[in-house]
Scaffold this motif. Sequence first.
Motif, PDB file in Angstrom:
ATOM      1  N   GLN A 208       0.846  -1.189   0.000  1.00 47.58           N
ATOM      2  CA  GLN A 208       0.000   0.000   0.000  1.00 47.58           C
ATOM      3  C   GLN A 208       0.887   1.246   0.000  1.00 47.58           C
ATOM      4  N   PRO A 209       0.793   2.076  -1.021  1.00 48.98           N
ATOM      5  CA  PRO A 209       1.652   3.272  -1.093  1.00 48.98           C
ATOM      6  C   PRO A 209       1.130   4.407  -0.222  1.00 48.98           C
ATOM      7  N   LYS A 210       2.021   5.306   0.140  1.00 49.31           N
ATOM      8  CA  LYS A 210       1.641   6.488   0.913  1.00 49.31           C
ATOM      9  C   LYS A 210       1.248   7.642  -0.002  1.00 49.31           C
ATOM     10  N   ASN A 211       1.860   7.676  -1.185  1.00 54.35           N
ATOM     11  CA  ASN A 211       1.616   8.788  -2.106  1.00 54.35           C
ATOM     12  C   ASN A 211       1.444   8.243  -3.519  1.00 54.35           C
ATOM     13  N   TYR A 214       3.048  10.867  -7.462  1.00 54.38           N
ATOM     14  CA  TYR A 214       4.447  11.258  -7.597  1.00 54.38           C
ATOM     15  C   TYR A 214       4.825  11.518  -9.057  1.00 54.38           C
ATOM     16  N   SER A 220      -3.789  10.005 -10.618  1.00 57.95           N
ATOM     17  CA  SER A 220      -4.421   9.114  -9.635  1.00 57.95           C
ATOM     18  C   SER A 220      -5.524   8.279 -10.249  1.00 57.95           C
ATOM     19  N   LYS A 226      -1.887   3.097  -7.995  1.00 58.33           N
ATOM     20  CA  LYS A 226      -1.491   2.640  -6.663  1.00 58.33           C
ATOM     21  C   LYS A 226      -0.368   1.608  -6.752  1.00 58.33           C
ATOM     22  N   ALA A 230       3.369   2.044  -5.317  1.00 58.77           N
ATOM     23  CA  ALA A 230       3.884   1.050  -4.371  1.00 58.77           C
ATOM     24  C   ALA A 230       5.235   0.520  -4.827  1.00 58.77           C
ATOM     25  N   GLU A 233       7.895   3.280  -4.093  1.00 63.36           N
ATOM     26  CA  GLU A 233       8.226   3.427  -2.678  1.00 63.36           C
ATOM     27  C   GLU A 233       9.022   2.239  -2.147  1.00 63.36           C
TER      28      GLU A 233
END
Length: 329
Positions: A208-211, A214, A220, A226, A230, A233
């Motif tokens: 699960q990504p935080k942002n 990017y 989005s 997502k 992921a 990150e």
Amino acid sequence: MSKYRGFLGFSIVFLLALTFFLPISHTKAASLGESMVSYGKKFMGVPYVFGGTTPKGFDCSGFTQYVYKHHGVSIPRTTGEQYSVGTSVAKSELKPGDLVFFKNTYKQGISHVGIYAGNNQVLNATTSKGIDLVSLSNSYWGPKYAGAKRLVDGKFNDVSKSNQAYEAIEDLTDKNIIQGFDDYSFKPDDPITRGQAAALINRELKLQPKNISYFKDVPSTNRFAKDIAAMREAEIISGYPDQTYRPNNYITRTEMAVILQRAFELQLGSAAAAENKYKDISSSYWAHDAIVAMKAIDETGVFKTSNYYGSDRATRAVFSAALYNAMNF
């Protein structure tokens, strides 16, 4: 998970061409044969018409040909011709979708055909009830059983058991990691994009990504946003210096190896690396360890070759085999 830095394949990124996006369509969880039976049952009760090849009326071989054609499989028109194709199957080994033949019905010799539906039943065009399910233990049909032929196996009309990636593709589709297309094909030779690679790996890792905002070229709303975030990150698949990800670019077999090595921490000892060399991959090559890992962990035979062909695009079949191997390492 181990951390890796730098941009994936920065030395070869410009070998990738920007091309149209190939979507992964909805899955076919059932086998192709089971799908055939399910589709064929929609015509239960359609009357028997000698020479009939449409839902207005079928004869036996017209019905089997119609059902097979709907699933992208071409078979001859007549019962005799259909009996000449495929692989013979023992009665005890019948699977849904197999063609089942009968003899000495309205004429001597092979004279009738249907589709095995499971549970000792055959879906076929009968003169009395039209499209109907009949039992192989039936007093009329049982003694006239003449044999069976298999033309399809597995989930897709373009991936046979002879394909080395067959088991991997079947397993990954069962797990809903990779999917087939609405025409019952898998398209094993189609290439994989960077966006698809991120999604396929993350369907297993479930990171699960935080942002998710990017990369400039991955809004989005992107279906893989997502997963791509992921992968960034976790430092499995990085982007480019201009802050783009280029999700529609195809990946090479070399990049595939590096991505999977990072995602599944595929580390080999020196002995294992020495035993799994490729003629076209130097020990000093930047991706050497990742590439020989593909061979060392291979359970499919896809990578048990003398050359690796790292600059070739990674196809859906090859990526499936590599991902399957990595997941089971």
